[in-house]
Design a protein around this motif. Structure first.
Motif, mmCIF file in Angstrom:
data_model
loop_
_atom_site.group_PDB
_atom_site.id
_atom_site.type_symbol
_atom_site.label_atom_id
_atom_site.label_comp_id
_atom_site.label_asym_id
_atom_site.label_seq_id
_atom_site.Cartn_x
_atom_site.Cartn_y
_atom_site.Cartn_z
ATOM 1 N N ALA A 1 0.823 -1.210 0.000
ATOM 2 C CA ALA A 1 0.000 0.000 0.000
ATOM 3 C C ALA A 1 0.852 1.254 0.000
ATOM 4 C CB ALA A 1 -0.938 -0.009 1.206
ATOM 5 N N LEU A 2 2.033 1.174 0.626
ATOM 6 C CA LEU A 2 2.951 2.308 0.682
ATOM 7 C C LEU A 2 3.289 2.835 -0.707
ATOM 8 C CD1 LEU A 2 5.018 4.063 2.326
ATOM 9 C CD2 LEU A 2 6.636 2.181 2.048
ATOM 10 N N ALA A 3 3.291 1.960 -1.692
ATOM 11 C CA ALA A 3 3.608 2.375 -3.056
ATOM 12 C C ALA A 3 2.579 3.348 -3.607
ATOM 13 C CB ALA A 3 3.702 1.148 -3.965
ATOM 14 N N THR A 4 1.372 3.329 -3.060
ATOM 15 C CA THR A 4 0.298 4.205 -3.522
ATOM 16 C C THR A 4 0.126 5.415 -2.626
ATOM 17 O OG1 THR A 4 -0.888 2.375 -4.543
ATOM 18 C CG2 THR A 4 -2.194 4.311 -3.957
ATOM 19 N N ASN A 5 0.100 5.183 -1.319
ATOM 20 C CA ASN A 5 -0.108 6.282 -0.378
ATOM 21 C C ASN A 5 0.568 5.925 0.941
ATOM 22 O OD1 ASN A 5 -1.281 8.157 1.562
ATOM 23 N ND2 ASN A 5 -2.848 8.588 0.022
ATOM 24 N N HIS B 1 -2.204 8.664 9.952
ATOM 25 C CA HIS B 1 -1.443 7.420 10.002
ATOM 26 C C HIS B 1 0.045 7.711 9.798
ATOM 27 C CE1 HIS B 1 -5.183 4.908 8.684
ATOM 28 N NE2 HIS B 1 -5.220 5.219 9.959
ATOM 29 N N VAL B 2 0.860 7.159 10.658
ATOM 30 C CA VAL B 2 2.303 7.331 10.530
ATOM 31 C C VAL B 2 2.818 6.371 9.461
ATOM 32 C CG1 VAL B 2 4.535 7.191 11.694
ATOM 33 C CG2 VAL B 2 2.506 8.010 12.938
ATOM 34 N N PRO B 3 3.449 6.867 8.415
ATOM 35 C CA PRO B 3 3.927 5.976 7.349
ATOM 36 C C PRO B 3 4.946 4.974 7.886
ATOM 37 C CG PRO B 3 3.975 8.260 6.627
ATOM 38 C CD PRO B 3 3.714 8.283 8.103
ATOM 39 N N PRO B 4 4.915 3.746 7.392
ATOM 40 C CA PRO B 4 5.935 2.783 7.800
ATOM 41 C C PRO B 4 7.302 3.219 7.292
ATOM 42 C CG PRO B 4 4.627 1.905 5.992
ATOM 43 C CD PRO B 4 3.972 3.170 6.420
ATOM 44 N N VAL B 5 8.319 2.874 8.042
ATOM 45 C CA VAL B 5 9.687 3.206 7.654
ATOM 46 C C VAL B 5 10.106 2.320 6.493
ATOM 47 C CG1 VAL B 5 12.089 3.222 8.422
ATOM 48 C CG2 VAL B 5 10.263 3.933 9.991
ATOM 49 N N MET B 6 10.730 2.914 5.484
ATOM 50 C CA MET B 6 11.261 2.102 4.398
ATOM 51 C C MET B 6 12.509 1.379 4.893
ATOM 52 S SD MET B 6 12.387 3.053 0.466
ATOM 53 C CE MET B 6 10.696 3.317 -0.074
ATOM 54 N N GLU B 7 12.470 0.067 4.830
ATOM 55 C CA GLU B 7 13.549 -0.745 5.363
ATOM 56 C C GLU B 7 14.764 -0.715 4.427
ATOM 57 O OE1 GLU B 7 13.553 -2.092 8.233
ATOM 58 O OE2 GLU B 7 11.442 -1.896 8.797
#
Length: 420
Positions: free
Chosen positions: A148-152, A184-190
């Motif tokens: 989902a991060l790829a979109t928003n 919503h806090v975005p997840p950290v990109m690993e």
């Protein structure tokens, strides 16, 4: 004997629109089966929990990049749940029908999806609740959010219910909400995700879509209940097929990165080569059967031209030479995939297992032998043995999945899904 020629002159572009529409869902399903091929070997090496962690990292690493690529290719870029759902319909993590996603859109920021059938669950349920929990909880939570991060960056995917199923026949198999909220806090990109984003695979340019001809040239219209690939143009289907094969490569690169963190280089390559061997054989057989190709050298030449190990051509340096009687395969070492250290680099004169599995997926009498090998590349010839070779262990392991024998069906004209 005529001089050997490259055959066919192009891979996906040589197929009819009808054959491409048949092939694309096969390629999506084979992408899902990469994990069925690899995970058994991870369990042996790392146990269930170690296997789950590798799965998390490989999907986190790869899915944001290939999701964005498909959005751009089919012109449905956006930041809403509709964009997320379209992406899932074209994702090797959610092959149609085998992973039977259904969708509801409440508004641009809210929606739900559920699985009327989950082939992955059917594969894992016999192993017990611990394995089901690893897949449906431990793996899905971070990987759904990564996709989902790829979109928003503010999208969150959260369960309504999910397996282990209580009662045992609960239906649908699982259900999830998708909510986009600026709070919503975005997840950290690993780091492993950033690393795959720097690969040649993440940036390679594939065939442009020609806007002439019959059929849809993109997916910019409404979200459909099902993607019917026959509705796309021939040119769009070529690009989709290339992108799906690139998804295979990106996932395999993510797998290799995750495994390398846990073992030395020799062991990491050995595990990834086993993964490749299993999926190479199953993919070859499914491509042959789906397109009704013969089990002769000409049929094998067609399979080689379409196989994810050797495609897309913009990424993999390979050539098929067939003169009607003799078939040779050249795997060069100057392709973008060689820069990334991807699948074809695992095949050499001392390690022909993946190619043996591939050719025997078309005909168990086929075998490959080295003609020549130097820093520029590997040339192998295909011979026909009197006795069929036994199925290799890696292919047999992959075929434990119900996906290996799964059959797609025609579901008719799909309906557009509008805001409820």
């Amino acid at each position: 004997m005529v001089s050997p020629v490259t055959w066919p002159q192009s891979s996906f572009a040589a197929l009819s629109r009808r054959d491409l529409a048949t092939l694309v869902p096969e390629l999506l399903l084979c992408g899902q089966l990469i994990d069925r091929s690899g995970m058994a070997h991870l369990i042996v090496k790392f146990g269930r929990e170690g296997m789950a962690q590798v799965a998390i990292e490989e999907w986190q690493a790869s899915s944001p990049w290939y999701t964005r690529r498909m959005q751009k290719a089919l012109r449905y870029e956006g930041d809403t749940v509709v964009t997320i759902f379209k992406g899932l319909q074209l994702d090797i993590g959610a092959p149609p029908q085998f992973m039977d996603f259904r969708y509801r859109v409440d508004d641009p920021m809210h929606g739900e999806f559920w699985l009327d059938h989950c082939g992955a669950l059917m594969d894992v349920e016999p192993l017990g609740d611990e394995y089901v929990t690893s897949m449906c909880h431990d793996i899905e939570d971070p990987t759904f959010d990564a996709t989902a991060l790829a979109t928003n960056p503010h999208a969150q995917v959260r369960p309504i219910h999910r397996p282990p199923r209580r009662p045992a026949d609960r239906h649908p198999h699982c259900a999830w909400t998708v909510t986009i909220d600026p709070s919503h806090v975005p997840p950290v990109m690993e780091p492993h995700t950033e690393r795959i984003g720097r690969t040649a695979a993440a940036a390679v340019e594939l065939s442009p879509i020609d806007v002439d001809g019959d059929g849809a040239h993109d997916y910019s219209g409404p979200l459909l209940a099902d993607v019917r690939f026959a509705d796309f143009s021939q040119s769009a289907l070529v690009r989709i097929a290339e992108e799906v094969c690139l998804q295979h490569h990106l996932l395999a690169l993510g797998f290799l990165v995750a495994v390398r963190k846990r073992v030395d280089e020799a062991a990491a390559v050995e595990i990834t080569r086993k993964q490749l061997t299993g999926i190479a054989g199953v993919s070859a057989q499914r491509i042959r059967d789906a397109l009704g190709l013969p089990g002769d050298l000409e049929g094998l030449a067609s399979v080689l031209a379409l196989h994810p190990l050797l495609t897309p051509k913009q990424y993999v340096d390979s050539e098929i030479r067939f003169d009607g009687a003799r078939l040779e395969l050249w795997i060069g070492r100057n392709g973008l995939v060689d820069t990334d250290g991807g699948w074809p680099t695992l095949v050499d004169g001392e390690h022909l297992g993946p190619l043996q599995a591939l050719v025997r997926g078309v005909n168990p009498h086929f075998t490959v032998r080295v003609v020549s090998e130097d820093p520029a590349g590997l040339l192998v010839a295909v011979d026909t043995a009197a006795e069929p070779a036994p199925e290799c262990v890696e292919v047999a392991i992959t075929k434990v999945s119900t996906g290996a024998g799964f059959e797609f069906e025609d579901r008719g004209i799909p309906l557009p899904l509008y805001v409820v």
